[in-house]
Design an enzyme around this catalytic site. Structure first.
Site, PDB file in Angstrom:
ATOM      1  N   THR A  99       9.999  -8.055 -10.016  1.00  0.00           N
ATOM      2  CA  THR A  99       9.925  -9.499 -10.261  1.00  0.00           C
ATOM      3  C   THR A  99       9.889  -9.816 -11.747  1.00  0.00           C
ATOM      4  O   THR A  99       9.367  -9.025 -12.554  1.00  0.00           O
ATOM      5  CB  THR A  99       8.634 -10.053  -9.613  1.00  0.00           C
ATOM      6  OG1 THR A  99       8.428 -11.387 -10.073  1.00  0.00           O
ATOM      7  CG2 THR A  99       7.405  -9.251  -9.986  1.00  0.00           C
ATOM      8  N   TYR A 105      -0.159 -10.484  -8.825  1.00  0.00           N
ATOM      9  CA  TYR A 105       1.143 -10.220  -8.203  1.00  0.00           C
ATOM     10  C   TYR A 105       2.043  -9.453  -9.176  1.00  0.00           C
ATOM     11  O   TYR A 105       2.627  -8.421  -8.825  1.00  0.00           O
ATOM     12  CB  TYR A 105       1.797 -11.542  -7.783  1.00  0.00           C
ATOM     13  CG  TYR A 105       3.234 -11.386  -7.381  1.00  0.00           C
ATOM     14  CD1 TYR A 105       3.575 -10.720  -6.204  1.00  0.00           C
ATOM     15  CD2 TYR A 105       4.262 -11.877  -8.181  1.00  0.00           C
ATOM     16  CE1 TYR A 105       4.905 -10.559  -5.836  1.00  0.00           C
ATOM     17  CE2 TYR A 105       5.592 -11.723  -7.820  1.00  0.00           C
ATOM     18  CZ  TYR A 105       5.908 -11.059  -6.658  1.00  0.00           C
ATOM     19  OH  TYR A 105       7.221 -10.893  -6.303  1.00  0.00           O
TER      20      TYR A 105
END
Ligand code: UDP
Length: 340
Positions: A117, A141
């Site tokens: 990501t 995250y």
């Protein structure tokens, strides 16, 4: 030879499975169905229900299906949830990935493609952000994905596991043929929330933060169509099979849109002037994230087809309508069963 797709019943994974099946590849899906749906998997593709960190199950799948490559999507993906419950994110994203990578190595899987990501960059110091920019996540995250990147690089160097790490920017849109799309209830991603609001499924859309150091005060993101993202995975698989070295690549178009611009586009494409309210900043959000996509074009010869925000929004809207119809049909079938 088969490709194991973890998270293949989820949003991006289900698009991947359709693309692989269409290309004539043999595929097996591993998904715990926590946020995915068995109906989202392309017809005829086998599904094993379980955790990607269950080494016994993964080893069995690799042996029985003669798995040559793993494409690893299964993960928790909501940034604010990761701020609230970091340990759940480290377990699901990092601990399970460690177990999966170990299993891939011990079972002799040759190729691994990992969904990383843009959140690994945190607040990037340069825009557009290059792959060799410092990685300084600002959410659990982002850290949970960065830790997996590190494990994969180290394991790849020590063992015969060539890999491509794809750093996704903001994935949106849906299958142009409307066979699958973002279907998880309670989604938090901007384009999904905006199309739900346009269709009257939510009373309003909240803009999280209007005091960012950007032109209109709202955050800027690089929105990429899910089908172009899947195409990058197909390209990565082809290059790995052809002997390409391991790589880490940004997956974005290289230009960004603000939250306000996205909302305007959704209003225009849907024809609905839905309710929008300003709200405080959301924890864990960076002001501006836009990809430098030079490397992915060079390494994978990637040729995106849907680099157009209204097209992305149009496909997201079409899927949302199809999903609403599917839910209504499901509810009425349930009601009929209850009456019978
Ligand atoms: N956003 C917003 N309202 C929403 C959902 C998102 O203002 O209902 C903003 C969010 O604060 C961020 C941008 O839209 O600036 C993109 O957020 P999203 O959750 O789609 O993706 P992220 O970049 O967090 O992965």
């Amino acid at each position: 030879m088969t490709i194991l797709v973890t998270g293949g019943a989820g949003y991006i994974g289900s698009h991947m499975v359709y693309a692989l099946a269409e290309a004539g590849e043999r595929v097996v899906v591993l998904d715990n169905l926590s946020t995915g749906f068995d109906w989202a998997i392309a017809p005829g593709v086998p599904l094993a229900i379980g955790e990607s960190g269950n080494q016994e199950l993964v080893a069995k799948l690799i042996r029985e299906h003669n798995v040559e490559a793993i494409i690893h999507f299964a993960a928790s993906i909501v940034v604010p949830d990761s701020v609230r419950d970091p340990l759940a994110y480290y377990r699901n994203n990092t601990v399970n990935s460690r177990a999966l990578i170990e299993c891939a190595v011990s079972c002799g899987v040759r190729h691994f493609i990992f969904s990383s990501t843009a959140a690994v960059y945190g607040n990037p110091i340069e825009i557009p952000v290059r792959e060799d920019s410092p990685t300084q996540p600002i959410s659990p995250y982002g850290w949970s994905k960065l830790m997996t990147e590190i494990m994969l690089r180290d394991a790849g160097a020590a063992h015969d596991l060539r890999h491509v790490i794809l750093r996704y920017f903001n994935v949106a849109g849906a299958d142009p043929q409307c066979r699958t799309g973002q279907s998880t209830a309670g989604a938090t991603h901007l384009i999904k929330v905006a199309v739900e609001t346009a269709l009257g499924l939510r009373p309003r859309l909240l803009v999280f933060g209007t005091d960012y150091p950007t032109e209109d005060g709202t955050c800027i993101r690089d929105y990429i169509h899910v089908s172009d993202l899947v195409r990058a995975h197909c390209d990565a698989l082809r290059e790995l099979r052809a002997g390409a070295p391991s790589s880490t690549l940004n997956c974005g178009y290289g230009h960004g849109f603000s939250v306000r611009e996205v909302i305007e586009t959704v209003k225009q494409v849907s024809g609905v002037d839905f309710n929008v309210e300003m709200a405080p900043r959301r924890p864990g959000d960076a002001a501006r994230i836009v990809a430098d996509s030079t490397q992915i074009h060079r390494a994978l010869h990637w040729q995106p087809r849907y680099d157009d925000l209204p097209t992305i929004v149009g496909h997201a809207l079409a899927w949302e309508r199809a999903l609403t119809a599917r839910r209504a049909a499901h509810d009425s079938a349930g009601a009929q069963l209850a009456r019978a």
